[in-house]
Design an enzyme around this catalytic site. Structure first.
Site, PDB file in Angstrom:
ATOM      1  N   GLY A 191       0.739  -1.257   0.000  1.00  0.00           N
ATOM      2  CA  GLY A 191       0.000   0.000   0.000  1.00  0.00           C
ATOM      3  C   GLY A 191       0.764   1.300   0.000  1.00  0.00           C
ATOM      4  O   GLY A 191       0.812   2.015  -1.006  1.00  0.00           O
ATOM      5  N   THR A 192       1.392   1.672   1.128  1.00  0.00           N
ATOM      6  CA  THR A 192       2.017   2.985   1.247  1.00  0.00           C
ATOM      7  C   THR A 192       3.214   3.110   0.331  1.00  0.00           C
ATOM      8  O   THR A 192       3.427   4.156  -0.313  1.00  0.00           O
ATOM      9  CB  THR A 192       2.441   3.241   2.703  1.00  0.00           C
ATOM     10  OG1 THR A 192       1.311   3.032   3.562  1.00  0.00           O
ATOM     11  CG2 THR A 192       2.947   4.657   2.874  1.00  0.00           C
ATOM     12  N   SER A 218      -1.661  -3.016   2.414  1.00  0.00           N
ATOM     13  CA  SER A 218      -0.446  -2.797   3.190  1.00  0.00           C
ATOM     14  C   SER A 218       0.015  -4.135   3.773  1.00  0.00           C
ATOM     15  O   SER A 218      -0.775  -5.083   3.889  1.00  0.00           O
ATOM     16  CB  SER A 218      -0.694  -1.788   4.310  1.00  0.00           C
ATOM     17  OG  SER A 218      -1.558  -2.341   5.284  1.00  0.00           O
ATOM     18  N   GLY A 219       1.289  -4.192   4.151  1.00  0.00           N
ATOM     19  CA  GLY A 219       1.820  -5.440   4.698  1.00  0.00           C
ATOM     20  C   GLY A 219       1.028  -5.980   5.880  1.00  0.00           C
ATOM     21  O   GLY A 219       0.600  -7.141   5.879  1.00  0.00           O
ATOM     22  N   ASP A 224       1.607  -8.631   1.848  1.00  0.00           N
ATOM     23  CA  ASP A 224       2.666  -9.623   1.634  1.00  0.00           C
ATOM     24  C   ASP A 224       2.076 -10.961   1.193  1.00  0.00           C
ATOM     25  O   ASP A 224       2.632 -11.640   0.322  1.00  0.00           O
ATOM     26  CB  ASP A 224       3.484  -9.820   2.923  1.00  0.00           C
ATOM     27  CG  ASP A 224       4.235  -8.558   3.329  1.00  0.00           C
ATOM     28  OD1 ASP A 224       4.569  -7.751   2.437  1.00  0.00           O
ATOM     29  OD2 ASP A 224       4.493  -8.390   4.522  1.00  0.00           O
TER      30      ASP A 224
END
Length: 294
Positions: A191-192, A218-219, A224
């Protein structure tokens, strides 16, 4: 150049196992480079029995098996032994995600110390082949046509991931090697990091109506794991994952999931986890591309 080398048993038990696939592809390059290896006992014996490095014995140092401390010694030599000429430049650890030994502290410590000391940690056949070719390019050798498949970037997807403290390094890396990374068929990221890289690309003239990188979650929210799925489907061939080894990570299991996915498709995916290593790879990849296209 001195490297640690160890392979889980699945990678040397049969003649077509991963260790031997790598050596058949890369033994000529290893001989050109004159790499010295510190090798776990059973991996060493398997290489000797294979005959793939015949005449190379002076550059092979046999260490105890992992259960007797061999891998621990390799970890220590990544850090360096005070007062002794025992320091490795990196490590090749062909991992078996289904082997409980891959979860042992020394396995995790080997990767962590490689990241901390900005040294290569190579865990797949694809990454090991690519490492040899990159070092050959840095040494001034002509590109090996046998490695062309690794550098057919237009057919590949690269994942670009960075932990919070490393996002600035990732942005700088992408800015420095923007044309190389833009030559990939596609790019994906969490994401970021993805948002930041899209903004960077748009500032470099990339069409604003087209994302430069496809953003996943995001992770901590599963990004991931989403990328791991792409790796397992062989739809992502490279991961450049700048990890921060100095902080506790609530989504550590997700990070390990991605790493284990890369190892599961060992011939088809490579991962780099340190900025210095990624820079060295990118410079060599750019040089190789220029030579091939000349």
């Amino acid at each position: 150049m001195r490297f640690g080398l160890i392979a889980n048993p699945i990678h040397w038990r049969t003649p077509d196992a991963a260790l031997f696939r790598w050596l058949r592809a890369s033994a000529p390059g290893l001989r050109q480079l004159g790499v010295h290896f510190h090798i776990g006992e059973r991996t060493y014996d398997a290489i000797q029995d294979s005959g793939l490095l015949t005449g190379y014995e002076a550059d092979l140092r046999r260490y105890p098996r992992s259960s007797h401390g061999g891998l621990m010694k390799i970890v220590a030599e990544i850090v360096g032994i005070p007062g002794e000429d025992r320091q490795l430049d990196g490590a090749i650890h062909l991992l078996d995600p289904t082997d409980i030994a891959s979860l042992f502290p020394e396995s995790a410590a080997l990767k962590r110390q490689c990241v901390i000391h900005q040294k290569p940690f190579v865990s797949t056949v694809a990454a090991a082949r690519d490492w040899v070719e990159m070092e050959r390019i840095h040494a001034g050798f002509a590109p090996d046509p046998g490695a062309d498949d690794l550098h057919d970037f237009g057919r590949q997807t690269v994942a670009l991931i960075a932990h919070d403290a490393m996002k600035g390094d990732m942005a700088e890396f992408v800015a420095d090697h923007f044309d190389l990374l833009s030559s990939f068929g596609s790019r994906i990221g969490t994401g970021t990091t993805g948002l930041r890289l899209n903004e960077l690309a748009w500032s470099r003239g990339w069409p604003r109506d087209t994302p430069w990188i496809e953003r996943f979650a995001s992770g901590p929210l599963g990004g991931d794991a989403q990328i791991a799925d792409r790796v397992l489907e062989r739809r992502c061939q490279r991961a450049i994952f700048f990890e921060d080894p100095h902080v506790a990570r609530q989504h550590e299991a997700d990070i390990q999931l991605l790493e284990r996915a890369v190892c599961t498709v060992t011939d088809h995916a490579a991962c780099m986890t340190a900025l210095k290593v990624a820079r060295r790879w990118a410079v060599a990849a750019e040089q190789r591309k220029a030579v091939v296209q000349a």
